[in-house]
Motif scaffolding. Structure first.
Motif, PDB file in Angstrom:
ATOM      1  N   GLU A 188      11.771  24.575  25.654  1.00 19.11           N
ATOM      2  CA  GLU A 188      11.257  25.466  24.598  1.00 19.11           C
ATOM      3  C   GLU A 188      10.597  26.728  25.146  1.00 19.11           C
ATOM      4  O   GLU A 188      10.785  27.806  24.596  1.00 19.11           O
ATOM      5  N   SER A 189       9.789  26.566  26.188  1.00 21.87           N
ATOM      6  CA  SER A 189       8.959  27.703  26.619  1.00 21.87           C
ATOM      7  C   SER A 189       8.890  27.880  28.128  1.00 21.87           C
ATOM      8  O   SER A 189       8.085  28.680  28.603  1.00 21.87           O
ATOM      9  N   ASN A 239       5.340  27.168  29.429  1.00 24.19           N
ATOM     10  CA  ASN A 239       4.276  28.170  29.316  1.00 24.19           C
ATOM     11  C   ASN A 239       3.478  27.959  28.030  1.00 24.19           C
ATOM     12  O   ASN A 239       3.995  28.176  26.933  1.00 24.19           O
ATOM     13  N   ALA A 246       3.472  30.968  25.543  1.00 24.59           N
ATOM     14  CA  ALA A 246       4.760  31.537  25.132  1.00 24.59           C
ATOM     15  C   ALA A 246       4.801  31.828  23.637  1.00 24.59           C
ATOM     16  O   ALA A 246       4.225  31.104  22.822  1.00 24.59           O
ATOM     17  N   SER A 280       7.832  33.099  20.740  1.00 17.65           N
ATOM     18  CA  SER A 280       9.261  33.365  20.541  1.00 17.65           C
ATOM     19  C   SER A 280       9.483  34.842  20.253  1.00 17.65           C
ATOM     20  O   SER A 280       8.556  35.547  19.832  1.00 17.65           O
ATOM     21  N   ARG A 314       5.237  29.345  18.597  1.00 14.52           N
ATOM     22  CA  ARG A 314       4.224  29.715  19.562  1.00 14.52           C
ATOM     23  C   ARG A 314       3.761  28.544  20.403  1.00 14.52           C
ATOM     24  O   ARG A 314       3.692  27.423  19.931  1.00 14.52           O
ATOM     25  N   LYS A 328       3.439  26.163  24.108  1.00 10.42           N
ATOM     26  CA  LYS A 328       4.255  25.380  25.042  1.00 10.42           C
ATOM     27  C   LYS A 328       5.402  24.654  24.349  1.00 10.42           C
ATOM     28  O   LYS A 328       6.498  24.536  24.893  1.00 10.42           O
ATOM     29  N   GLN A 379       6.446  25.501  21.176  1.00 11.73           N
ATOM     30  CA  GLN A 379       6.956  26.408  20.150  1.00 11.73           C
ATOM     31  C   GLN A 379       6.701  25.884  18.736  1.00 11.73           C
ATOM     32  O   GLN A 379       7.602  25.719  17.919  1.00 11.73           O
ATOM     33  N   ALA A 428      -0.437  29.475  20.614  1.00 14.42           N
ATOM     34  CA  ALA A 428      -0.239  30.080  21.933  1.00 14.42           C
ATOM     35  C   ALA A 428      -1.564  30.393  22.632  1.00 14.42           C
ATOM     36  O   ALA A 428      -1.583  30.642  23.835  1.00 14.42           O
TER      37      ALA A 428
END
Length: 160
Positions: free
Chosen positions: A98-99, A102, A105, A107, A113, A115, A117, A133
């Motif tokens: 997904e990220s 992170n 992160a 999108s 938003r 790790k 999403q 996030a």
């Protein structure tokens, strides 16, 4: 000595049947309950007979071993520690997909938003506050585990 006398007399002794083995981490009493026998937690002859009977009736290899296929057919789950370990590994794969793992992160559209999403709506439903996030990674991990337990992998259809 007895064996030699028995052999000379032409008698054959069969070795006693071994008790069925349980896959590590499985609750013997839960297997017994699923088999419909007294749940004493002992892998004795009664359990062995019940396991073999169950395997025969369900088209499984009749070996008396309570392995993964027998457990699945019985509907008996794994221990909490094994399930947690599997969930953690699955969530790590989801986060990487997904990220890239992170926690900050976002999108390209801004709709997902963190790790895992999360959408803001899902984040709030799970008890999160503010922007996923910007939330601590440990909180994202806890809420992702909560979501996985509640909905399985369906929230991450492309990464699970």
């Amino acid at each position: 000595m007895l064996a030699a006398v028995a052999a000379a007399a032409g008698l054959v002794f069969a070795a006693p049947a071994a008790a069925p083995a349980a896959a590590p981490g499985y609750d013997v009493a839960a297997v017994q309950r699923a088999l419909g026998i007294k749940a004493d937690g002992v892998l004795g002859p009664q359990t062995q007979r019940a396991v073999r009977r169950f395997q025969r009736r369900h088209g499984l290899t009749v070996d008396g071993v309570v392995g993964s296929k027998t457990l699945a057919a019985l509907g008996v789950g794994r221990t909490a520690s094994e399930s947690a370990s599997d969930s953690a590994a699955l969530l790590a794969r989801i986060a990487a997909c997904e990220s890239g793992g992170n926690p900050a992160a976002v999108s390209p559209t801004g709709g997902y938003r963190g790790k895992y999403q999360f959408s803001r709506a899902t984040w709030r439903t799970l008890g999160g506050k503010g922007d996923p996030a910007k939330a601590p990674e440990a909180l994202q991990d806890r809420l992702a585990a909560k979501l996985l337990a509640a909905a399985g992998t369906s929230p991450w259809p492309n990464c699970a």
